[in-house]
Motif scaffolding. Structure first.
Motif, mmCIF file in Angstrom:
data_model
loop_
_atom_site.group_PDB
_atom_site.id
_atom_site.type_symbol
_atom_site.label_atom_id
_atom_site.label_comp_id
_atom_site.label_asym_id
_atom_site.label_seq_id
_atom_site.Cartn_x
_atom_site.Cartn_y
_atom_site.Cartn_z
ATOM 1 N N ARG A 42 -0.854 32.834 -22.991
ATOM 2 C CA ARG A 42 0.573 32.027 -22.781
ATOM 3 C C ARG A 42 0.767 32.310 -21.200
ATOM 4 N NH1 ARG A 42 3.003 33.432 -27.594
ATOM 5 N NH2 ARG A 42 3.654 35.349 -26.793
ATOM 6 N N HIS A 43 0.680 33.565 -20.821
ATOM 7 C CA HIS A 43 1.129 33.788 -19.257
ATOM 8 C C HIS A 43 -0.100 33.317 -18.396
ATOM 9 C CE1 HIS A 43 3.274 37.550 -20.637
ATOM 10 N NE2 HIS A 43 4.105 36.402 -20.439
ATOM 11 N N TRP A 44 -1.393 33.065 -18.810
ATOM 12 C CA TRP A 44 -2.544 32.967 -18.150
ATOM 13 C C TRP A 44 -2.456 31.030 -17.912
ATOM 14 C CZ3 TRP A 44 -7.319 30.282 -20.145
ATOM 15 C CH2 TRP A 44 -8.532 30.707 -19.260
ATOM 16 N N PHE A 45 -2.101 30.551 -18.865
ATOM 17 C CA PHE A 45 -2.014 29.089 -18.728
ATOM 18 C C PHE A 45 -0.798 28.638 -17.790
ATOM 19 C CE2 PHE A 45 -3.965 28.848 -23.132
ATOM 20 C CZ PHE A 45 -5.283 27.863 -22.691
ATOM 21 N N ARG A 46 0.427 29.383 -18.132
ATOM 22 C CA ARG A 46 1.649 29.118 -17.307
ATOM 23 C C ARG A 46 1.201 29.377 -15.679
ATOM 24 N NH1 ARG A 46 6.022 32.735 -18.714
ATOM 25 N NH2 ARG A 46 5.439 32.138 -20.530
ATOM 26 N N GLU A 47 0.662 30.818 -15.266
ATOM 27 C CA GLU A 47 0.274 31.113 -13.966
ATOM 28 C C GLU A 47 -0.893 30.052 -13.294
ATOM 29 O OE1 GLU A 47 -1.144 35.145 -14.340
ATOM 30 O OE2 GLU A 47 0.680 35.648 -14.744
ATOM 31 N N ASN A 48 -1.732 29.753 -14.246
ATOM 32 C CA ASN A 48 -2.678 28.759 -13.552
ATOM 33 C C ASN A 48 -2.313 27.268 -13.812
ATOM 34 O OD1 ASN A 48 -5.092 30.628 -12.991
ATOM 35 N ND2 ASN A 48 -4.878 31.268 -14.878
ATOM 36 N N ASN A 49 -1.008 26.978 -13.888
ATOM 37 C CA ASN A 49 -0.541 25.564 -14.259
ATOM 38 C C ASN A 49 -1.314 24.826 -14.901
ATOM 39 O OD1 ASN A 49 1.788 25.971 -12.355
ATOM 40 N ND2 ASN A 49 0.372 25.888 -10.642
ATOM 41 N N ILE A 50 -1.785 25.209 -16.099
ATOM 42 C CA ILE A 50 -2.655 24.393 -17.024
ATOM 43 C C ILE A 50 -1.762 24.307 -18.245
ATOM 44 C CG2 ILE A 50 -4.616 24.256 -18.436
ATOM 45 C CD1 ILE A 50 -5.641 26.783 -16.475
ATOM 46 N N ASP A 51 -1.771 22.898 -18.759
ATOM 47 C CA ASP A 51 -0.924 22.548 -19.916
ATOM 48 C C ASP A 51 -2.292 22.644 -21.067
ATOM 49 O OD1 ASP A 51 -0.099 21.186 -22.048
ATOM 50 O OD2 ASP A 51 0.234 19.277 -21.133
ATOM 51 N N PRO A 52 -1.999 23.569 -21.908
ATOM 52 C CA PRO A 52 -2.992 23.711 -22.868
ATOM 53 C C PRO A 52 -3.212 22.460 -23.918
ATOM 54 C CG PRO A 52 -1.484 25.271 -23.121
ATOM 55 C CD PRO A 52 -0.965 24.374 -22.116
ATOM 56 N N GLY A 53 -2.360 21.424 -23.690
ATOM 57 C CA GLY A 53 -2.453 20.273 -24.387
ATOM 58 C C GLY A 53 -3.508 19.088 -23.910
ATOM 59 N N GLU A 54 -3.780 19.675 -22.508
ATOM 60 C CA GLU A 54 -4.780 18.892 -21.726
ATOM 61 C C GLU A 54 -5.951 19.148 -21.883
ATOM 62 O OE1 GLU A 54 -3.242 18.236 -17.626
ATOM 63 O OE2 GLU A 54 -1.816 16.722 -18.556
ATOM 64 N N ILE A 55 -6.486 20.108 -22.333
ATOM 65 C CA ILE A 55 -7.669 20.443 -22.572
ATOM 66 C C ILE A 55 -8.201 20.069 -23.906
ATOM 67 C CG2 ILE A 55 -9.332 22.676 -22.967
ATOM 68 C CD1 ILE A 55 -7.927 22.804 -20.259
ATOM 69 N N ARG A 56 -8.911 18.845 -23.817
ATOM 70 C CA ARG A 56 -9.013 18.120 -25.065
ATOM 71 C C ARG A 56 -10.689 18.251 -25.378
ATOM 72 N NH1 ARG A 56 -5.390 16.811 -27.412
ATOM 73 N NH2 ARG A 56 -6.440 14.798 -28.197
ATOM 74 N N ALA A 57 -11.617 18.675 -24.239
ATOM 75 C CA ALA A 57 -12.969 18.655 -24.708
ATOM 76 C C ALA A 57 -13.723 19.701 -24.179
ATOM 77 C CB ALA A 57 -13.566 17.290 -24.130
ATOM 78 N N HIS A 58 -14.955 20.160 -24.703
ATOM 79 C CA HIS A 58 -15.675 21.535 -23.842
ATOM 80 C C HIS A 58 -15.787 21.382 -22.643
ATOM 81 C CE1 HIS A 58 -19.150 19.040 -25.116
ATOM 82 N NE2 HIS A 58 -19.657 19.379 -24.096
ATOM 83 N N GLU A 59 -15.838 20.085 -21.744
ATOM 84 C CA GLU A 59 -16.096 19.976 -20.410
ATOM 85 C C GLU A 59 -14.817 20.325 -19.710
ATOM 86 O OE1 GLU A 59 -16.702 17.313 -22.631
ATOM 87 O OE2 GLU A 59 -18.822 16.569 -22.034
ATOM 88 N N ASP A 60 -13.694 20.351 -20.528
ATOM 89 C CA ASP A 60 -12.301 20.720 -19.767
ATOM 90 C C ASP A 60 -12.188 22.301 -19.593
ATOM 91 O OD1 ASP A 60 -11.732 18.045 -19.786
ATOM 92 O OD2 ASP A 60 -10.721 18.182 -21.549
ATOM 93 N N LEU A 61 -13.171 22.813 -20.486
ATOM 94 C CA LEU A 61 -13.129 24.401 -20.176
ATOM 95 C C LEU A 61 -13.442 24.825 -18.967
ATOM 96 C CD1 LEU A 61 -14.438 25.498 -23.737
ATOM 97 C CD2 LEU A 61 -12.195 25.725 -23.036
ATOM 98 N N ARG A 62 -14.404 24.031 -18.347
ATOM 99 C CA ARG A 62 -14.896 24.439 -16.975
ATOM 100 C C ARG A 62 -13.862 24.248 -15.824
ATOM 101 N NH1 ARG A 62 -20.876 22.244 -15.886
ATOM 102 N NH2 ARG A 62 -21.880 23.447 -17.679
#
Ligand SMILES: [Zn+2]
Length: 454
Positions: A42-62
């Motif tokens: 929860r903190h990690w996504f917030r600190e890195n300004n990442i919206d978890p909903g935008e991770i749609r595919a395995h390439e996005d993990l990169r």
């Protein structure tokens, strides 16, 4: 396998496009689960300004940062009051495991019963791909401790319907092999070599026992040592790469790389020097992401976790065994890598030089190596000690020459340094039992860098 046996045929043989779609669905669910259940993420996504909903595919993990073992240690007691990676309620945790890693501080690892079933499924697929079935009886030498391996292998055996002999160590009485006639042993290469020598010394003949395959795991090894082990036992040796973090990749009978169970663990390869992910065929660190099926629960998830093991993606194409899940090269531990004159060398490079067939008439295969400073500034000395068998006189020169020649063949970047004398390689032949590593407790350290940093 050519006879078409699979533990989960449908999923193991999925066409690449279908497999990728399944992976992407699981990436979305797993990322949402992590953000919803683990304080760390929860903190990690917030600190890195990442919206978890935008991770749609395995390439996005990169696009996400890489998490290390240190990150886990920094988010567990005593550093933080709670285990921040924990991703379910304590009531749902079935087992608490620990992984030691290189720094010595254990990392807490939490598994639900669902996690156990998934771990067991990975091992079961690997065993079946190696030809195991209900008629097999397997001796597990891997230890039944805080590591998850031996326990989940045992559960995998139950799923396959095969018998298990849960010894948890390789130093067992040979009556186990004679009386219960197990068909396979899981252990490390060196423990299996020692066991084989002991049986030979006791006069046990191959006909007295029924072993027809070995599974080697727990540490990386050279292909040469595997071939020697296979020749000593006169049966195939399959590699299994498992960890409490949830890798568990296994070689099939085709011996064409280790299959990654891609529907349950996503693997990327990262180059820490480039700080970026690299292409198939290039060598880098294996970075893993747990994948949960929609609705699944997990005690601890890893996203972009740096295993600190180096590997290469061999292929994402269909293997001759029929499986479509990607294959990777036998991973090597980054902790067993040293740099000499800007050339990286791994413990396995020394192992492959030691296990050259011409040497093995004289040697047990046991070895250790130390890198030290030379007498003159800028000089490096690589000392390799090998253990001789006590059966006959060691033929010193050919062993020395073979080890040096094959080591340099693996490391062509060091040839010039060797010939101009700035790299000295000293090969020492030791009597049985005289290597330093036999005096150490715990996992033997075969490569030590003793140089004083400049
Ligand atoms: Zn295969």
């Amino acid at each position: 396998m050519s006879n078409g046996q699979y533990f989960s045929r449908e999923i193991e043989t999925l066409e690449r496009s279908d497999l990728d779609a399944l992976i992407d669905e699981r990436v979305r669910y797993t990322v949402a689960y992590a953000a919803g259940h683990s304080p760390f993420y929860r903190h990690w996504f917030r600190e890195n300004n990442i919206d978890p909903g935008e991770i749609r595919a395995h390439e996005d993990l990169r696009e996400l940062p890489v998490i290390s073992g240190r990150t886990i240690r920094e988010h567990q007691p005593p550093v933080t009051p709670a285990f921040e990676f924990l991703s379910t309620r304590w009531e749902d945790i079935f087992s608490i495991q620990e992984t030691s890693g290189t720094s010595g501080t254990p990392k807490g690892f939490f598994l639900t019963w669902d996690d156990w079933k998934r771990y067991a499924e990975k091992y079961a697929r690997s065993f079946v791909s190696q030809g195991f079935g209900p008629e097999d009886r397997i001796v597990v030498c891997a230890s039944y401790g805080m590591n998850v391996g031996a326990n989940t292998m045992t559960l995998a055996a139950q799923r396959i319907g095969m018998g298990i002999i849960p010894l948890g160590r390789c130093s067992f009485d040979s009556r186990i092999l004679k009386n219960y006639r197990p068909t396979a042993i899981v252990g490390s290469v060196f423990k299996l070599l020692r066991l084989g020598r002991r049986l030979k010394a006791e006069g046990t003949k191959p006909a007295d026992i029924a072993i027809d395959k070995l599974v080697a795991g727990g540490e990386s090894f050279a292909d040469e040592s595997r071939q020697y082990l296979a020749s000593q036992w006169d049966c195939p040796v399959y590699n299994t790469y498992g960890s409490t973090e949830g890798t568990m990749c296994g070689e099939c009978t085709e011996l064409a790389g280790l299959h990654v169970p891609e529907d349950m663990v996503h693997l990327d390869v990262y180059d820490p020097q480039m700080q970026g992910f690299i292409r198939d065929g290039e060598c880098g660190r294996a970075v893993l992401t747990t994948l949960l099926p929609p609705g699944g629960k997990s005690g601890m998830l890893l996203l972009n976790y740096d295993t600190e093991d180096t590997t290469v993606v061999v292929s994402r194409g269909r293997c001759r065994c029929g499986r479509t899940h990607m294959r990777i090269y036998n991973p090597q531990r980054e902790a067993e890598t040293a740099w000499i004159f800007n050339n990286s060398m791994n413990r396995v490079d020394i192992e492959s030089a030691v296990f050259q067939p011409g040497n093995m008439d004289y040697l047990s295969g046991e070895y250790e190596a130390f890198i030290g400073d030379g007498e003159v500034s800028g000089e490096v000395v690589l000392r390799i000690s090998v253990e001789c068998l006590d059966e006959g006189p060691c033929n010193r020169r050919p062993v020395e020459d073979t080890v040096i020649e094959h080591f340099l063949k693996k490391k062509p970047g060091l040839v010039g340094r060797y010939h101009d004398g700035s790299l000295k390689i000293v090969v020492t032949l030791k009597k049985p039992g005289e290597l330093e590593l036999f005096k150490m407790k715990g996992r033997p350290k075969r490569l030590a860098d003793l140089r004083v940093p400049a």
